[in-house]
Design a protein around this motif. Sequence first.
Motif, PDB file in Angstrom:
ATOM      1  N   THR A 258      32.045  38.861  46.831  1.00  0.00           N
ATOM      2  CA  THR A 258      32.868  40.060  47.111  1.00  0.00           C
ATOM      3  C   THR A 258      33.896  40.221  45.856  1.00  0.00           C
ATOM      4  O   THR A 258      34.089  41.252  45.153  1.00  0.00           O
ATOM      5  N   ALA A 259      34.757  38.919  45.664  1.00  0.00           N
ATOM      6  CA  ALA A 259      35.760  38.911  44.720  1.00  0.00           C
ATOM      7  C   ALA A 259      35.122  39.146  43.496  1.00  0.00           C
ATOM      8  O   ALA A 259      35.726  39.943  42.659  1.00  0.00           O
ATOM      9  N   LYS A 260      34.020  38.549  43.264  1.00  0.00           N
ATOM     10  CA  LYS A 260      33.455  38.647  41.968  1.00  0.00           C
ATOM     11  C   LYS A 260      33.176  40.214  41.478  1.00  0.00           C
ATOM     12  O   LYS A 260      33.247  40.741  40.514  1.00  0.00           O
ATOM     13  N   GLU A 261      32.380  40.894  42.554  1.00  0.00           N
ATOM     14  CA  GLU A 261      31.821  42.130  42.256  1.00  0.00           C
ATOM     15  C   GLU A 261      33.096  43.037  42.314  1.00  0.00           C
ATOM     16  O   GLU A 261      33.024  44.306  41.483  1.00  0.00           O
ATOM     17  N   ALA A 262      34.173  42.897  43.021  1.00  0.00           N
ATOM     18  CA  ALA A 262      35.421  43.625  42.999  1.00  0.00           C
ATOM     19  C   ALA A 262      36.194  43.526  41.907  1.00  0.00           C
ATOM     20  O   ALA A 262      36.949  44.533  41.179  1.00  0.00           O
TER      21      ALA A 262
ATOM     22  N   LYS B 169      42.850  43.979  45.758  1.00  0.00           N
ATOM     23  CA  LYS B 169      43.689  42.672  46.092  1.00  0.00           C
ATOM     24  C   LYS B 169      43.257  42.329  47.431  1.00  0.00           C
ATOM     25  O   LYS B 169      43.234  43.013  48.338  1.00  0.00           O
ATOM     26  N   LEU B 170      42.582  40.929  47.442  1.00  0.00           N
ATOM     27  CA  LEU B 170      41.631  40.590  48.524  1.00  0.00           C
ATOM     28  C   LEU B 170      42.739  39.405  49.029  1.00  0.00           C
ATOM     29  O   LEU B 170      43.142  38.547  48.255  1.00  0.00           O
ATOM     30  N   GLY B 171      42.783  39.349  50.140  1.00  0.00           N
ATOM     31  CA  GLY B 171      43.339  38.431  51.138  1.00  0.00           C
ATOM     32  C   GLY B 171      42.501  37.684  52.190  1.00  0.00           C
ATOM     33  O   GLY B 171      41.596  38.423  52.760  1.00  0.00           O
TER      34      GLY B 171
ATOM     35  N   GLY C 228      39.537  33.965  43.578  1.00  0.00           N
ATOM     36  CA  GLY C 228      40.527  34.991  43.216  1.00  0.00           C
ATOM     37  C   GLY C 228      41.116  35.552  44.544  1.00  0.00           C
ATOM     38  O   GLY C 228      41.742  36.758  44.596  1.00  0.00           O
ATOM     39  N   ILE C 229      40.602  35.298  45.600  1.00  0.00           N
ATOM     40  CA  ILE C 229      40.871  35.731  46.972  1.00  0.00           C
ATOM     41  C   ILE C 229      42.248  34.871  47.636  1.00  0.00           C
ATOM     42  O   ILE C 229      42.000  33.843  47.510  1.00  0.00           O
TER      43      ILE C 229
ATOM     44  N   GLY D 168      22.919  43.753  46.942  1.00  0.00           N
ATOM     45  CA  GLY D 168      23.520  44.434  48.133  1.00  0.00           C
ATOM     46  C   GLY D 168      25.041  44.129  48.363  1.00  0.00           C
ATOM     47  O   GLY D 168      25.632  44.927  48.999  1.00  0.00           O
ATOM     48  N   ILE D 169      25.640  43.337  47.162  1.00  0.00           N
ATOM     49  CA  ILE D 169      27.129  43.258  47.438  1.00  0.00           C
ATOM     50  C   ILE D 169      27.691  44.487  47.151  1.00  0.00           C
ATOM     51  O   ILE D 169      28.876  44.788  47.669  1.00  0.00           O
ATOM     52  N   ASP D 170      27.301  45.265  46.137  1.00  0.00           N
ATOM     53  CA  ASP D 170      27.929  46.778  45.844  1.00  0.00           C
ATOM     54  C   ASP D 170      27.955  47.473  47.148  1.00  0.00           C
ATOM     55  O   ASP D 170      28.972  48.380  47.408  1.00  0.00           O
ATOM     56  N   ALA D 171      26.756  47.520  47.840  1.00  0.00           N
ATOM     57  CA  ALA D 171      26.748  48.432  49.047  1.00  0.00           C
ATOM     58  C   ALA D 171      27.817  47.762  50.248  1.00  0.00           C
ATOM     59  O   ALA D 171      28.357  48.794  50.935  1.00  0.00           O
TER      60      ALA D 171
END
Lengths: 248, 115
Positions: free
Chosen positions: A61-65, A70-72, A91-92, A213-216
């Motif tokens: 998810t971090a890679k796709e975003a 800003k993810l925690g 990166g989270i 599927g990570i984009d969805a």
Amino acid sequence: MCETCGCGDPEIVPIEVQERILSDNDAQADHNRSHFQGLGLLAINLMGSPGAGKTAVLEATAKEAGGRLKLGAVSGDLATERDADRLNASGIVSATITTGSACHLDARLVHRALHDFPVSDRDIFFIENVGNLVCPAIYDLGQAANVVTLSVTEGEDKPLKYPVMFQKADLVLLTKVDLLPHLDFDVAAVEDALARVMPGANLLKVSAKTGEGIDAWLQWLEERRPAPVEQATEGHVHHHHEHQHEHR
Amino acid sequence: MHEYSIVASLIDRVQQEAAVHGGTRVHRLHVKIGELSGVELDLLKTAFETFRERTICDGAELAIDRVAASWACPSCKRPVLRGAILRCDTCGRPARMVEGDEIILERIEMEAPDV
Ligand SMILES: Nc1nc2c(ncn2[C@@H]2O[C@H](COP(=O)(O)OP(=O)(O)OP(=O)(O)O)[C@@H](O)[C@H]2O)c(=O)[nH]1
Ligand SMILES: [Mg+2]
Ligand SMILES: [Zn+2]
Ligand SMILES: [Zn+2]
Ligand SMILES: [Zn+2]
Ligand SMILES: [Zn+2]
């Protein structure tokens, strides 16, 4: 009248309570929820079996975003810091909630973690629960949504065997779908099983390995993000409720 | 084994009620546990028998009212059968649980000379 010991003692009185046994946890969860709402933060309770791919999905998810969000995350772990280390590397911004012998997170543990966690500038806050398909579903943490990971190596009948977990899910992520060509796993069978335990069954197929599927999944998250709230002007998080201390 | 933490919350709650009502000894607790609550009755009983000692619940009985899960359509109220797809046959809306996820303390029977 006392029937237990037959003493017929007239001083035995029935006290009506009619309340959830976990009402303390519910109250703490509501408190957490008001923190998340006050911060305009989407909080996700991510559950699933040990090794279902919870941490891997978050890494993907971090890679796709790619810095767009800003993810925690906090990860419930019996003993190690491994998941938080992996997530920080992706990166989270992450921390561990050490649960010791407890097989689930509860609202108090999450609240305590919030004291030391820089949530105020995050957009999405993941709570990676302890790997377990039973207990975590029972404890409200204050999340906006429950997401359950189910990997294709676990078998199609898992929803029927663990209905409590899947009934509480807002979304199920079928993980490791890159392995499907090597397995006899029947996706239609798991969809059927899920439809019998989860109202409005909702399944997304993902692979942390290939990114399929990570984009969805990211879109599903984006759709649930609350409208931005006005930031507190005092340089610290504004509390809307009775609270003896401040949070970062 | 969250049954242990549930029993700990239960006994805490009973202690609070006892303090309010001047209760001295608890004879029986009535709890309601849904089929889809995630609570195993055997584990709950074992946990209660272990934890009640030296608390106000020492020697108390745990009476469990088991509730079967049931589902229905939220708009036309038609029941959805056990094991069926959780969607209304008539209007297609997702079913909603009517009951079956309860973890409730209903009633405490205790000696309370002051009540
Ligand atoms: N082929 C493949 N393997 C995966 C995928 N996602 C995770 N794995 C593997 O599955 C194993 C467990 O993944 P984790 O992400 O650690 O699972 P988890 O659910 O966080 O595990 P716990 O936190 O220990 O419960 C690792 O060996 C991963 O490499 C995937 O999409 N494809
Ligand atoms: Mg993990
Ligand atoms: Zn607080
Ligand atoms: Zn547990
Ligand atoms: Zn606090
Ligand atoms: Zn209907």
